[in-house]
Design an enzyme around this catalytic site. Structure first.
Site, PDB file in Angstrom:
ATOM      1  N   ASP A   6       5.314 -14.273  38.999  1.00 40.33           N
ATOM      2  CA  ASP A   6       5.906 -12.994  38.618  1.00 40.33           C
ATOM      3  C   ASP A   6       6.094 -12.922  37.109  1.00 40.33           C
ATOM      4  O   ASP A   6       6.942 -13.610  36.543  1.00 40.33           O
ATOM      5  CB  ASP A   6       7.272 -12.826  39.300  1.00 40.33           C
ATOM      6  CG  ASP A   6       7.897 -11.475  38.971  1.00 40.33           C
ATOM      7  OD1 ASP A   6       7.601 -10.512  39.712  1.00 40.33           O
ATOM      8  OD2 ASP A   6       8.634 -11.360  37.973  1.00 40.33           O
ATOM      9  N   TYR A  40       7.636  -9.710  28.988  1.00 40.76           N
ATOM     10  CA  TYR A  40       7.961 -11.145  28.860  1.00 40.76           C
ATOM     11  C   TYR A  40       7.115 -11.821  27.773  1.00 40.76           C
ATOM     12  O   TYR A  40       7.429 -12.920  27.326  1.00 40.76           O
ATOM     13  CB  TYR A  40       7.757 -11.906  30.174  1.00 40.76           C
ATOM     14  CG  TYR A  40       8.584 -11.425  31.350  1.00 40.76           C
ATOM     15  CD1 TYR A  40       9.638 -10.523  31.188  1.00 40.76           C
ATOM     16  CD2 TYR A  40       8.307 -11.877  32.649  1.00 40.76           C
ATOM     17  CE1 TYR A  40      10.378 -10.074  32.274  1.00 40.76           C
ATOM     18  CE2 TYR A  40       9.058 -11.434  33.741  1.00 40.76           C
ATOM     19  CZ  TYR A  40      10.081 -10.535  33.545  1.00 40.76           C
ATOM     20  OH  TYR A  40      10.807 -10.093  34.632  1.00 40.76           O
ATOM     21  N   LYS A  43       4.347  -5.967  35.376  1.00 42.16           N
ATOM     22  CA  LYS A  43       5.166  -4.744  35.393  1.00 42.16           C
ATOM     23  C   LYS A  43       4.924  -3.907  34.143  1.00 42.16           C
ATOM     24  O   LYS A  43       4.665  -4.462  33.072  1.00 42.16           O
ATOM     25  CB  LYS A  43       6.657  -5.113  35.446  1.00 42.16           C
ATOM     26  CG  LYS A  43       6.983  -6.222  36.435  1.00 42.16           C
ATOM     27  CD  LYS A  43       8.450  -6.590  36.483  1.00 42.16           C
ATOM     28  CE  LYS A  43       8.670  -7.828  37.338  1.00 42.16           C
ATOM     29  NZ  LYS A  43       8.650  -9.090  36.598  1.00 42.16           N
ATOM     30  N   HIS A  77       8.968  -1.405  35.925  1.00 40.75           N
ATOM     31  CA  HIS A  77      10.000  -2.416  35.639  1.00 40.75           C
ATOM     32  C   HIS A  77      11.419  -1.864  35.774  1.00 40.75           C
ATOM     33  O   HIS A  77      12.343  -2.587  36.155  1.00 40.75           O
ATOM     34  CB  HIS A  77       9.784  -2.952  34.214  1.00 40.75           C
ATOM     35  CG  HIS A  77      10.282  -4.328  34.005  1.00 40.75           C
ATOM     36  ND1 HIS A  77       9.658  -5.239  33.199  1.00 40.75           N
ATOM     37  CD2 HIS A  77      11.355  -4.985  34.503  1.00 40.75           C
ATOM     38  CE1 HIS A  77      10.325  -6.380  33.217  1.00 40.75           C
ATOM     39  NE2 HIS A  77      11.363  -6.249  33.996  1.00 40.75           N
TER      40      HIS A  77
HETATM   41  P1  NDP Z   1      16.980 -17.395  37.956  1.00 36.83           P
HETATM   42  O1  NDP Z   1      18.125 -16.968  38.776  1.00 36.83           O
HETATM   43  O2  NDP Z   1      15.687 -17.711  38.595  1.00 36.83           O
HETATM   44  O3  NDP Z   1      17.501 -18.629  37.089  1.00 36.83           O
HETATM   45  C1  NDP Z   1      16.738 -19.229  36.108  1.00 36.83           C
HETATM   46  C2  NDP Z   1      17.646 -20.219  35.370  1.00 36.83           C
HETATM   47  O4  NDP Z   1      18.084 -21.241  36.245  1.00 36.83           O
HETATM   48  C3  NDP Z   1      16.970 -20.876  34.208  1.00 36.83           C
HETATM   49  O5  NDP Z   1      17.934 -21.076  33.198  1.00 36.83           O
HETATM   50  C4  NDP Z   1      16.521 -22.221  34.785  1.00 36.83           C
HETATM   51  O6  NDP Z   1      16.471 -23.180  33.759  1.00 36.83           O
HETATM   52  C5  NDP Z   1      17.637 -22.507  35.777  1.00 36.83           C
HETATM   53  N1  NDP Z   1      17.181 -23.269  36.958  1.00 36.83           N
HETATM   54  C6  NDP Z   1      16.033 -23.095  37.652  1.00 36.83           C
HETATM   55  N2  NDP Z   1      15.959 -23.925  38.696  1.00 36.83           N
HETATM   56  C7  NDP Z   1      17.090 -24.658  38.678  1.00 36.83           C
HETATM   57  C8  NDP Z   1      17.590 -25.685  39.499  1.00 36.83           C
HETATM   58  N3  NDP Z   1      16.905 -26.114  40.559  1.00 36.83           N
HETATM   59  N4  NDP Z   1      18.798 -26.228  39.189  1.00 36.83           N
HETATM   60  C9  NDP Z   1      19.492 -25.793  38.102  1.00 36.83           C
HETATM   61  N5  NDP Z   1      19.085 -24.816  37.302  1.00 36.83           N
HETATM   62  C10 NDP Z   1      17.879 -24.237  37.575  1.00 36.83           C
HETATM   63  O7  NDP Z   1      16.812 -16.266  36.808  1.00 36.83           O
HETATM   64  P2  NDP Z   1      15.720 -15.258  36.291  1.00 36.83           P
HETATM   65  O8  NDP Z   1      16.481 -14.148  35.669  1.00 36.83           O
HETATM   66  O9  NDP Z   1      14.703 -15.935  35.505  1.00 36.83           O
HETATM   67  O10 NDP Z   1      15.053 -14.642  37.616  1.00 36.83           O
HETATM   68  C11 NDP Z   1      13.893 -15.154  38.207  1.00 36.83           C
HETATM   69  C12 NDP Z   1      12.682 -14.267  37.944  1.00 36.83           C
HETATM   70  O11 NDP Z   1      12.899 -12.944  38.398  1.00 36.83           O
HETATM   71  C13 NDP Z   1      12.385 -14.073  36.452  1.00 36.83           C
HETATM   72  O12 NDP Z   1      11.824 -15.222  35.856  1.00 36.83           O
HETATM   73  C14 NDP Z   1      11.486 -12.863  36.500  1.00 36.83           C
HETATM   74  O13 NDP Z   1      10.189 -13.226  36.924  1.00 36.83           O
HETATM   75  C15 NDP Z   1      12.203 -12.015  37.554  1.00 36.83           C
HETATM   76  N6  NDP Z   1      13.172 -11.085  36.933  1.00 36.83           N
HETATM   77  C16 NDP Z   1      12.911  -9.740  37.023  1.00 36.83           C
HETATM   78  C17 NDP Z   1      13.753  -8.821  36.460  1.00 36.83           C
HETATM   79  C18 NDP Z   1      13.447  -7.381  36.591  1.00 36.83           C
HETATM   80  O14 NDP Z   1      14.115  -6.545  35.939  1.00 36.83           O
HETATM   81  N7  NDP Z   1      12.475  -7.001  37.395  1.00 36.83           N
HETATM   82  C19 NDP Z   1      14.970  -9.217  35.725  1.00 36.83           C
HETATM   83  C20 NDP Z   1      15.188 -10.653  35.720  1.00 36.83           C
HETATM   84  C21 NDP Z   1      14.326 -11.522  36.320  1.00 36.83           C
HETATM   85  P3  NDP Z   1      15.122 -23.978  33.346  1.00 36.83           P
HETATM   86  O15 NDP Z   1      14.002 -22.995  33.208  1.00 36.83           O
HETATM   87  O16 NDP Z   1      15.543 -24.591  32.047  1.00 36.83           O
HETATM   88  O17 NDP Z   1      14.889 -24.969  34.424  1.00 36.83           O
END
Ligand code: NDP
Length: 274
Positions: free
Chosen positions: A48, A53, A78, A111
């Site tokens: 995704d 991004y 998006k 988006h």
């Molecule tokens: P998430 O809820 O997926 O959290 C991501 C965070 O959690 C990062 O800081 C990551 O750190 C950390 N993390 C990941 N796995 C673990 C784990 N197993 N244990 C502890 N910490 C962890 O947040 P996102 O906002 O990134 O949401 C996921 C996806 O959804 C986005 O990447 C995007 O593709 C989509 N999205 C879409 C939006 C929209 O408006 N349509 C808005 C926001 C997100 P690290 O990378 O350092 O491991």
């Protein structure tokens, strides 16, 4: 993956993997390319991304070098707000396609429900869908009112609505509405961007099931039949987030998790947007 399968069928018959990798805030360049390449290597098939991004090129590079047949992959991107509108969306789509270096997008999303332009943007998505350039089209951050407006004015029902969703933001009304219209909900920020991983109920259940807090949150979303797209750039976590098929959260614990809803948002808030 498990008894209920690895895929959901969208309202147009297209299969979507239940679990994917998100790349929001994965840095442009090597960080994104490496994360996506590793995810594909261990079995993820849905990636995704979004034009805003800034990492579509890196996703494209990882997809290409994976040598996984294109038809086995599911790529979402998006259209960003500044490109919304009919002609501008068509142009933005082709820019994304070129950056990703693929011939079609599996799921193309609006988006954000930009007030002035979202209907014209949807008309462009319908056109791209008719041309066969996207296998499915959908929206993101749409509330019930935005969806009703779309359904009233247009023919193609969005296949997906991607919204923030976690036990701390259990949007039941939106989930029920989407289910009633055969719109699949996709959970973004399913890990609350890490902000609630040490909540005491989550920790207690993680200990009970011998899992990590992240796995409990992902499994909760899967058991609510959502598509889930956790983001990580770390191999250990990318793997951990994918290993959620061999346990099940019992009904009582699901209800306990549902009750954590406090309207908490890690990301932006589209409620009340005209
Ligand atoms: P998430 O809820 O997926 O959290 C991501 C965070 O959690 C990062 O800081 C990551 O750190 C950390 N993390 C990941 N796995 C673990 C784990 N197993 N244990 C502890 N910490 C962890 O947040 P996102 O906002 O990134 O949401 C996921 C996806 O959804 C986005 O990447 C995007 O593709 C989509 N999205 C879409 C939006 C929209 O408006 N349509 C808005 C926001 C997100 P690290 O990378 O350092 O491991």
């Amino acid at each position: 993956m498990d008894a209920i399968g690895e895929y959901y069928k969208l309202n147009n018959g297209v299969l979507i993997p239940r679990l994917g990798l998100g790349v929001y805030q994965s840095a442009e360049g090597q960080e994104t390319e490496t994360a996506v390449a590793y995810a594909l290597e261990i079995g993820y098939r849905l990636i995704d991304t979004a034009s805003v991004y800034g990492n579509e090129k890196d996703v494209g590079r990882a997809v290409k070098s994976s040598r996984i047949p294109r038809e086995d992959l599911f790529v979402t991107t998006k259209v960003w707000n500044s490109d919304q509108g009919y002609d501008t969306t068509l142009a933005a789509f082709h820019t994304s396609l070129a950056k990703l270096a693929i011939d079609y997008i599996d799921l193309y999303l609006i988006h954000w429900p930009a007030t002035e332009t979202r209907l014209e943007t949807w008309r462009a998505l319908e056109e791209l869908y008719r041309q066969g350039l996207c296998r499915s089209i959908g929206v993101s951050n749409f509330q019930v009112e935005h969806l009703e407006e779309l359904l009233k004015n247009y023919e193609v029902v969005p296949a997906v609505n991607q919204v923030e969703f976690s036990p701390f933001l259990y949007q039941k009304r939106l989930l029920d509405y989407c289910s009633s219209k055969a719109i699949k909900l996709e959970a973004y920020s399913p890990l609350t961007q890490g902000k609630k991983l040490s909540n005491r109920v989550i920790i207690r259940l993680a200990n009970k099931y011998g899992r990590t807090p992240a796995q409990i949150l992902i499994r909760w979303a899967l058991q609510h039949e959502l598509v889930v797209i956790p983001k990580s750039v770390h191999r250990r976590r990318i793997k951990e987030n994918f290993e959620v098929s061999d346990f099940e959260i019992a009904a009582g614990d699901m209800a306990r998790l549902d009750k954590l809803d406090s309207g908490f948002r890690a990301c932006w808030d589209p409620t009340g947007l005209p």
